[in-house]
Design a protein around this motif. Structure first.
Motif, PDB file in Angstrom:
ATOM      1  N   LEU A 248       0.827  -1.206   0.000  1.00 34.50           N
ATOM      2  CA  LEU A 248       0.000   0.000   0.000  1.00 34.50           C
ATOM      3  C   LEU A 248       0.863   1.259   0.000  1.00 34.50           C
ATOM      4  O   LEU A 248       0.504   2.261  -0.624  1.00 34.50           O
ATOM      5  CB  LEU A 248      -0.942  -0.008   1.202  1.00 34.50           C
ATOM      6  CG  LEU A 248      -2.036  -1.081   1.196  1.00 34.50           C
ATOM      7  CD1 LEU A 248      -2.912  -0.960   2.431  1.00 34.50           C
ATOM      8  CD2 LEU A 248      -2.891  -0.997  -0.061  1.00 34.50           C
ATOM      9  N   TYR A 249       2.005   1.230   0.674  1.00 35.24           N
ATOM     10  CA  TYR A 249       2.935   2.362   0.613  1.00 35.24           C
ATOM     11  C   TYR A 249       3.358   2.616  -0.841  1.00 35.24           C
ATOM     12  O   TYR A 249       3.360   3.749  -1.322  1.00 35.24           O
ATOM     13  CB  TYR A 249       4.191   2.070   1.432  1.00 35.24           C
ATOM     14  CG  TYR A 249       4.075   2.255   2.923  1.00 35.24           C
ATOM     15  CD1 TYR A 249       3.358   3.309   3.480  1.00 35.24           C
ATOM     16  CD2 TYR A 249       4.731   1.382   3.787  1.00 35.24           C
ATOM     17  CE1 TYR A 249       3.290   3.488   4.865  1.00 35.24           C
ATOM     18  CE2 TYR A 249       4.672   1.545   5.169  1.00 35.24           C
ATOM     19  CZ  TYR A 249       3.947   2.596   5.699  1.00 35.24           C
ATOM     20  OH  TYR A 249       3.874   2.758   7.068  1.00 35.24           O
ATOM     21  N   SER A 250       3.755   1.539  -1.521  1.00 38.20           N
ATOM     22  CA  SER A 250       4.186   1.663  -2.917  1.00 38.20           C
ATOM     23  C   SER A 250       3.043   2.129  -3.804  1.00 38.20           C
ATOM     24  O   SER A 250       3.213   3.007  -4.662  1.00 38.20           O
ATOM     25  CB  SER A 250       4.723   0.322  -3.431  1.00 38.20           C
ATOM     26  OG  SER A 250       5.911  -0.045  -2.772  1.00 38.20           O
ATOM     27  N   LEU A 251       1.869   1.538  -3.604  1.00 37.27           N
ATOM     28  CA  LEU A 251       0.706   1.887  -4.418  1.00 37.27           C
ATOM     29  C   LEU A 251       0.336   3.347  -4.214  1.00 37.27           C
ATOM     30  O   LEU A 251      -0.003   4.057  -5.172  1.00 37.27           O
ATOM     31  CB  LEU A 251      -0.464   0.970  -4.057  1.00 37.27           C
ATOM     32  CG  LEU A 251      -1.783   1.204  -4.795  1.00 37.27           C
ATOM     33  CD1 LEU A 251      -1.599   1.133  -6.302  1.00 37.27           C
ATOM     34  CD2 LEU A 251      -2.836   0.207  -4.328  1.00 37.27           C
ATOM     35  N   ARG A 252       0.391   3.819  -2.984  1.00 34.62           N
ATOM     36  CA  ARG A 252       0.078   5.226  -2.720  1.00 34.62           C
ATOM     37  C   ARG A 252       0.998   6.144  -3.525  1.00 34.62           C
ATOM     38  O   ARG A 252       0.539   7.121  -4.125  1.00 34.62           O
ATOM     39  CB  ARG A 252       0.212   5.534  -1.228  1.00 34.62           C
ATOM     40  CG  ARG A 252      -0.042   7.009  -0.896  1.00 34.62           C
ATOM     41  CD  ARG A 252      -0.056   7.261   0.593  1.00 34.62           C
ATOM     42  NE  ARG A 252       1.237   7.004   1.216  1.00 34.62           N
ATOM     43  CZ  ARG A 252       1.480   7.188   2.526  1.00 34.62           C
ATOM     44  NH1 ARG A 252       0.505   7.599   3.325  1.00 34.62           N
ATOM     45  NH2 ARG A 252       2.684   6.916   3.027  1.00 34.62           N
ATOM     46  N   GLU A 253       2.280   5.821  -3.552  1.00 30.75           N
ATOM     47  CA  GLU A 253       3.230   6.654  -4.298  1.00 30.75           C
ATOM     48  C   GLU A 253       2.956   6.600  -5.797  1.00 30.75           C
ATOM     49  O   GLU A 253       2.986   7.633  -6.485  1.00 30.75           O
ATOM     50  CB  GLU A 253       4.664   6.200  -4.011  1.00 30.75           C
ATOM     51  CG  GLU A 253       5.725   6.961  -4.785  1.00 30.75           C
ATOM     52  CD  GLU A 253       5.695   8.458  -4.536  1.00 30.75           C
ATOM     53  OE1 GLU A 253       6.008   9.220  -5.481  1.00 30.75           O
ATOM     54  OE2 GLU A 253       5.371   8.877  -3.397  1.00 30.75           O
ATOM     55  N   SER A 254       2.663   5.417  -6.328  1.00 30.41           N
ATOM     56  CA  SER A 254       2.354   5.305  -7.761  1.00 30.41           C
ATOM     57  C   SER A 254       1.082   6.073  -8.111  1.00 30.41           C
ATOM     58  O   SER A 254       1.003   6.726  -9.159  1.00 30.41           O
ATOM     59  CB  SER A 254       2.212   3.833  -8.157  1.00 30.41           C
ATOM     60  OG  SER A 254       3.468   3.183  -8.103  1.00 30.41           O
TER      61      SER A 254
END
Length: 387
Positions: A248-254
């Motif tokens: 979710l951290y990665s997805l938020r940034e994308s």
């Protein structure tokens, strides 16, 4: 020296550097306010990409889990559904429904062709007793590189008061999908495709109509339960079970990067790289599987020439140039190779892939002049830059 890896698969896809780094953030408690804030921002970003005001639920699983959830939460055993099959993933969706005891009627279309809306209309008009409860469709048929248009199917679903459940796993954020405007009741995607994040999270847009249908559905669901997920959202914006926080951290940034770029620009970028690959393949002398009008902007299917074995082509692309492509499935296995170009794929990735493809084909005895595909792709990029 080993070549840098060029991942040209329909998924998993390359992840932007900032999204990769974001995934290394310190893990937080999933019942803490920080996680609620994380989830809220992710869901808001997803609503932007889905183009919806519906609930978007986060499930910790692959896209297949989300497809299973779409069946388990909206239908009952013995319910009749139409499954629009244009390839391997349409077949998979139908099979999932059958495993749950749903009465699946397949409408099969030739692989490499899109759904014929007239056939769907005719079948729904024949349903005088309103037995059909839902339509299953694959927005982007990854096995063939065909895009099926949900809009006219959504109009038919609304006219006949049936649900439209759509597999958008390899399309969302690479192919436009207006969930609300086009009447898609459940749309399923996953993190590792055009959303440019690691595998492991499935995202599902669910309409109020689909949630209402779930009140009467009798298929078993606990981990997959939309109702449990929505109740937890409504109470304190948490997930029923522990979510994949690092993803979710990665997805938020994308999602932040896509918002900054602008959704239409994201679609335009996908269209340009698709055009470059298709023009390059034609210049090399390869035959594309599908026509331009129905061609996916996230994956291109190309017929393997007679002089070449698919397994050799794939292996040499990987071993000699570290470029990863893949084949197709079912009746196209060994006959077609596919190049994924979704998410964080750049022009240099496209040019590297075409260069490697030309060299491997020539080494395997396919007659071509080196550089013709590159020139065709460069021309596409140059013309777009000059506009």
């Amino acid at each position: 020296m080993k070549e840098k890896r060029t991942l040209m698969l329909p998924g998993p896809t390359p992840i932007p550097k900032q999204a990769r780094l974001a995934g290394a953030e310190e893990i937080i408690g999933h019942r803490e306010p920080e996680c609620e804030d994380l989830l809220k921002e992710v869901v808001d970003g997803l609503k932007y990409v889905f183009q919806t005001t519906n609930d978007v639920l986060v499930l910790t699983c692959s896209g297949t889990g989300g497809l299973e959830a779409s069946i388990a939460n909206t239908l009952s055993a013995g319910d009749k559904v139409l499954s629009l099959c244009t390839g391997a993933f349409g077949e998979r969706y139908a099979t999932i429904a059958e495993r749950y005891g749903v009465d699946v009627e397949r409408i099969n279309f030739e692989w490499g062709k899109a759904v014929d809306v007239n056939k769907v209309r005719e079948r729904l008009e024949e349903d005088k007793n309103n037995e059909i409860k839902a339509i299953l469709m694959t927005h982007n048929e990854t096995s063939t590189g065909v895009v099926n248009d949900p809009q006219p199917i959504g109009e038919l679903a609304d006219e006949h008061d049936v649900l439209l459940l759509a597999d958008a796993v390899s399309s969302l954020a690479g192919v436009e999908l207006k969930v609300d405007e086009w009447g898609v009741d459940v749309a399923v995607t996953s993190s590792q495709k055009a959303l440019m994040s690691p595998p492991g999270v499935c995202l599902v847009s669910v309409s109020s109509k689909a949630l209402d249908a779930g009140q009467e559905a009798d298929l078993p669901s606990f981990y997959w339960s939309f109702q449990r997920a929505k109740e937890r959202y409504d109470r304190n914006f948490q997930t029923p079970s522990t979510p994949a926080i690092a993803i979710l951290y990665s997805l938020r940034e994308s999602l932040r990067q896509m918002k900054e770029e602008g959704l239409q620009e994201v679609f335009n970028r996908h269209q340009i790289v698709t055009k470059a690959i298709r023009k390059a393949a034609e210049a090399i002398g390869l035959e594309l599987l599908v026509d331009d009008e129905i061609a996916s902007t996230t994956v291109t299917a190309i017929q393997v020439p007679d002089e070449v074995e698919y397994s050799t082509l794939r292996q040499n692309m990987k071993e000699k140039y570290n470029v990863y492509i893949t084949g197709s499935k079912g009746e196209l296995k060994g006959k077609v190779f596919r190049i994924g170009h979704l998410g964080n794929v750049s022009r240099s990735d496209i040019l590297s892939t075409i260069s490697a493809l030309e060299m491997v084909l020539k080494q395997e005895g396919f007659e071509l002049k080196l550089g013709v595909g590159l020139e065709a792709a460069q021309k596409v990029f140059y013309e777009e830059e000059s506009r």
